[in-house]
Design an enzyme around this catalytic site. Structure first.
Site, mmCIF file in Angstrom:
data_model
loop_
_atom_site.group_PDB
_atom_site.id
_atom_site.type_symbol
_atom_site.label_atom_id
_atom_site.label_comp_id
_atom_site.label_asym_id
_atom_site.label_seq_id
_atom_site.Cartn_x
_atom_site.Cartn_y
_atom_site.Cartn_z
ATOM 1 N N LYS A 1 15.212 74.878 10.733
ATOM 2 C CA LYS A 1 15.857 75.990 11.433
ATOM 3 C C LYS A 1 15.493 75.965 12.916
ATOM 4 C CE LYS A 1 16.311 78.853 7.362
ATOM 5 N NZ LYS A 1 15.672 79.798 6.437
ATOM 6 N N GLN B 1 10.945 83.792 6.270
ATOM 7 C CA GLN B 1 11.251 82.780 5.256
ATOM 8 C C GLN B 1 10.777 83.260 3.884
ATOM 9 O OE1 GLN B 1 12.990 79.842 5.850
ATOM 10 N NE2 GLN B 1 12.977 79.685 3.627
ATOM 11 N N ASP C 1 19.561 87.638 8.798
ATOM 12 C CA ASP C 1 19.813 87.221 7.416
ATOM 13 C C ASP C 1 20.708 88.222 6.687
ATOM 14 O OD1 ASP C 1 18.849 84.755 6.662
ATOM 15 O OD2 ASP C 1 16.796 85.466 6.348
#
Ligand code: NDP
Length: 281
Positions: free
Chosen positions: A52, A96, A119
């Site tokens: 990422k 994460q 997200d």
């Protein structure tokens, strides 16, 4: 059967995003910024975070990488997120998952302000999605919708079946399809008559996490089959769909790898840029 080439479409989107990131930088004198927080030492998570970070840099987005040890306390993790929430150079915050078992995921994620929730996992953003209004949308299902759109596959009026009801894929996927006027059925491990329900689908989305789970008997002739699954069998990546049998029936199919995975990454970059633009305007 036609392959829905997520890798190629994601590459095109990323090129468009690079230009958009440059425009952002020249307008505001700084880059859009994404902070990625890794807690613990799960090797797969460490790879995802590294990827990422690299993808952000390539897109002209500044990345901030933070790692806390596996025994970090809830308070330490929340304090770090609060710090990032207040940082004007950080426009998106991503934690994460999965977290070490002793940490409360819901409480931790609640510390991410919804404007920086790239997200789309916060209660606010999921609520906005459920209400049908625009919000930061979870990257994987957003990537599915974008891929369908880029191939000109219409959703309105179609029968869609989603296998899986997780917070990160199945549920938001179902809501996006519903918002796009599909008639949606969501299946899960307690569903009875799964194969029969799946055979009704014009658009079938598999987000189960089991290799070769979707077989030809579950697929209607001419259906669009979206394989979200990522499984490893004998060291090789594969999805949830039994490619060999399903390719004889599907009209369109996403490959694994090279389907929804790259689209998910592209959507994360897009969500970050959109968040940055909203915060600066
Ligand atoms: P979860 O394990 O959270 O959810 C799996 C879902 O599948 C659950 O809702 C579960 O039902 C359902 N399920 C399990 N067994 C059955 C069964 N026998 N019949 C019907 N439904 C069943 O996984 P995720 O949603 O997080 O991920 C799904 C897959 O997608 C994984 O392979 C993951 O690696 C992949 N993934 C891929 C991404 C990408 O970028 N391409 C991004 C995110 C995930 P129940 O709720 O009842 O337990």
């Amino acid at each position: 059967m036609k392959i829905l080439d997520g890798k190629q479409i994601a590459g095109e989107i990323r090129a468009e995003l690079r230009a958009r990131a440059e425009a952002f930088e020249s307008k505001y004198g700084k880059k859009a910024g994404l902070a990625v927080l890794l807690i613990g030492d799960d090797p797969a998570s460490a790879i995802y975070v590294r990827n990422k970070t690299r993808d952000c840099e390539e897109a002209g987005i500044r990345s901030f990488s933070y790692t806390l040890p596996a025994d970090a306390t809830q308070e330490e993790a929340e304090a770090l997120i609060d710090e990032l929430a207040a940082d004007e150079n950080v426009h998106g915050i991503l934690v994460q998952l999965p977290l070490p078992a002793h940490l409360r995921e819901d409480r931790l994620l609640a510390h991410i302000p919804y404007e920086k929730d790239v997200d789309g996992f916060s209660a606010y953003n999921i609520g906005s999605l459920a209400l049908g209004s625009p919000a930061a949308v979870a990257c994987t299902p957003k990537g599915v919708m974008r891929l369908l759109a880029r191939y000109g596959i219409s959703v309105s009026g179609k029968r869609a079946v989603v296998i899986g009801r997780s917070k990160i894929v199945g549920r938001p996927m179902a809501m996006l399809l519903l918002n796009a006027d599909a008639t949606v059925t969501v299946c899960h491990s307690k569903t009875k008559g799964l194969a029969e329900i799946c055979r009704e689908a014009d658009i079938l989305v598999a987000a189960v996490g089991k290799a070769n789970f979707v077989t030809a008997e579950m697929v209607k002739e001419g259906a669009v089959v979206i394989d979200v699954g990522i499984n490893r069998v004998d060291g090789k990546l594969c999805g949830d769909v039994d490619l060999a049998s399903v390719k004889e029936k599907a009209s369109f199919l996403t490959p694994v790898p090279g389907g929804i995975g790259p689209m998910t990454v592209a959507m994360l970059l897009e969500n970050t840029l959109e968040a940055a633009e909203r915060q600066m305007s």
